[in-house]
Design a protein around this motif. Structure first.
Motif, PDB file in Angstrom:
ATOM      1  N   ASN A 192     -25.538 100.674  15.215  1.00 16.45           N
ATOM      2  CA  ASN A 192     -24.851 100.852  16.493  1.00 16.45           C
ATOM      3  C   ASN A 192     -23.357 100.528  16.388  1.00 16.45           C
ATOM      4  O   ASN A 192     -22.688 100.335  17.392  1.00 16.45           O
ATOM      5  CB  ASN A 192     -25.506  99.973  17.560  1.00 16.45           C
ATOM      6  CG  ASN A 192     -26.995 100.243  17.675  1.00 16.45           C
ATOM      7  OD1 ASN A 192     -27.410 101.380  17.848  1.00 16.45           O
ATOM      8  ND2 ASN A 192     -27.807  99.201  17.548  1.00 16.45           N
ATOM      9  N   ASP A 193     -22.874 100.426  15.153  1.00 13.17           N
ATOM     10  CA  ASP A 193     -21.456 100.173  14.837  1.00 13.17           C
ATOM     11  C   ASP A 193     -20.989  98.766  15.210  1.00 13.17           C
ATOM     12  O   ASP A 193     -19.785  98.521  15.318  1.00 13.17           O
ATOM     13  CB  ASP A 193     -20.539 101.209  15.505  1.00 13.17           C
ATOM     14  CG  ASP A 193     -20.825 102.626  15.024  1.00 13.17           C
ATOM     15  OD1 ASP A 193     -21.221 102.783  13.852  1.00 13.17           O
ATOM     16  OD2 ASP A 193     -20.664 103.568  15.819  1.00 13.17           O
ATOM     17  N   LYS A 194     -21.910  97.840  15.378  1.00 13.39           N
ATOM     18  CA  LYS A 194     -21.560  96.450  15.640  1.00 13.39           C
ATOM     19  C   LYS A 194     -21.531  95.682  14.324  1.00 13.39           C
ATOM     20  O   LYS A 194     -22.418  95.837  13.487  1.00 13.39           O
ATOM     21  CB  LYS A 194     -22.582  95.809  16.589  1.00 13.39           C
ATOM     22  CG  LYS A 194     -22.278  94.366  16.942  1.00 13.39           C
ATOM     23  CD  LYS A 194     -23.324  93.798  17.896  1.00 13.39           C
ATOM     24  CE  LYS A 194     -23.032  92.330  18.206  1.00 13.39           C
ATOM     25  NZ  LYS A 194     -24.060  91.750  19.119  1.00 13.39           N
ATOM     26  N   TRP A 195     -20.515  94.828  14.168  1.00 13.75           N
ATOM     27  CA  TRP A 195     -20.361  94.063  12.928  1.00 13.75           C
ATOM     28  C   TRP A 195     -21.069  92.710  13.025  1.00 13.75           C
ATOM     29  O   TRP A 195     -21.070  92.075  14.071  1.00 13.75           O
ATOM     30  CB  TRP A 195     -18.887  93.847  12.602  1.00 13.75           C
ATOM     31  CG  TRP A 195     -18.226  95.082  12.085  1.00 13.75           C
ATOM     32  CD1 TRP A 195     -17.526  96.004  12.808  1.00 13.75           C
ATOM     33  CD2 TRP A 195     -18.228  95.548  10.745  1.00 13.75           C
ATOM     34  NE1 TRP A 195     -17.083  97.014  12.003  1.00 13.75           N
ATOM     35  CE2 TRP A 195     -17.486  96.759  10.723  1.00 13.75           C
ATOM     36  CE3 TRP A 195     -18.767  95.062   9.548  1.00 13.75           C
ATOM     37  CZ2 TRP A 195     -17.286  97.487   9.546  1.00 13.75           C
ATOM     38  CZ3 TRP A 195     -18.564  95.793   8.378  1.00 13.75           C
ATOM     39  CH2 TRP A 195     -17.834  96.986   8.390  1.00 13.75           C
ATOM     40  N   HIS A 196     -21.656  92.279  11.912  1.00 16.82           N
ATOM     41  CA  HIS A 196     -22.374  91.007  11.829  1.00 16.82           C
ATOM     42  C   HIS A 196     -21.953  90.264  10.561  1.00 16.82           C
ATOM     43  O   HIS A 196     -21.643  90.884   9.540  1.00 16.82           O
ATOM     44  CB  HIS A 196     -23.894  91.235  11.770  1.00 16.82           C
ATOM     45  CG  HIS A 196     -24.433  92.030  12.911  1.00 16.82           C
ATOM     46  ND1 HIS A 196     -24.992  91.444  14.032  1.00 16.82           N
ATOM     47  CD2 HIS A 196     -24.503  93.379  13.109  1.00 16.82           C
ATOM     48  CE1 HIS A 196     -25.377  92.395  14.861  1.00 16.82           C
ATOM     49  NE2 HIS A 196     -25.097  93.571  14.335  1.00 16.82           N
TER      50      HIS A 196
END
Length: 200
Positions: A155-159
């Motif tokens: 979902n294009d979220k960075w972790h």
């Protein structure tokens, strides 16, 4: 740990849901302390056989600076981890029709100052890697020692994933990720669950 079976402590339903929703998942407390100790000893006893991962086909690359040792049948304890991943792959095949057939893996050692820059393990479906799995096999780790996995989910979220001992990070092999610079020796097993074609 029984080599041919999925560890009972692994939350299979959560793993499948996380992969479906986000493209990655975390398994903490993956194995018993006895097994971890034996695996770390196996890794450390073979450090003199590790090679520079930055050299591929005689060409020096600046994208990575770690050292690796491909896992073969002679590495008894590492083989048990591969068998557990094979068992998990059967769950992926049932849930996602992924057709995973094999697991390839190597030990990885990041010494202080070493890293792996942003990349994808299977860019644009160019190889058979479906799921990547990183198992942190050091017995002790401190938060300020670096070596984190930085990952962009589906979902294009960075972790930021801390390399906590006895943790496995699993993610789609086409996701963008990097290993941040380590400040202390960091040991792991990197594995790829392979298929002739990519799942996503």
């Amino acid at each position: 740990m029984e080599a041919a079976y999925l560890p009972k402590s692994w939350p299979v339903d959560q793993i499948l849901d996380d992969l479906d929703q986000h493209g990655f998942t975390i398994i903490d407390d993956a194995y018993t302390p006895t097994y971890i100790h034996a695996l770390v000893e196996e890794c450390l006893s073979n450090l003199n056989q590790f090679r520079d991962a930055a050299i591929q086909n005689g060409v020096v690359s600046n994208i990575r600076s770690d050292h690796i040792l491909w896992i073969n049948e002679n590495l008894e304890y590492a083989q048990q981890h591969i068998q557990a991943l094979n068992a998990l792959a059967q769950e992926f095949n049932r849930a996602f029709y992924s057709g995973i057939q094999d697991v390839e893996a190597h030990f990885a050692c990041y010494n202080a100052g070493e890293y792996y820059a942003l990349h994808r393990d299977n860019p644009q479906g160019k190889n058979g890697r479906v799921i990547s799995a990183v198992y942190y096999l050091h017995e002790n780790w401190q938060a300020d020692w670096g070596g984190e996995l930085r990952l962009q989910d589906k979902n294009d979220k960075w972790h930021i994933v801390q390399p906590k001992p006895n943790r496995i990070a699993l993610f789609q092999s086409d996701l963008l990720h990097e290993v941040l610079k380590a400040k202390h020796q960091r040991l792991s097993i990197t594995a790829w669950l392979r298929n002739d074609s990519t799942l996503w």
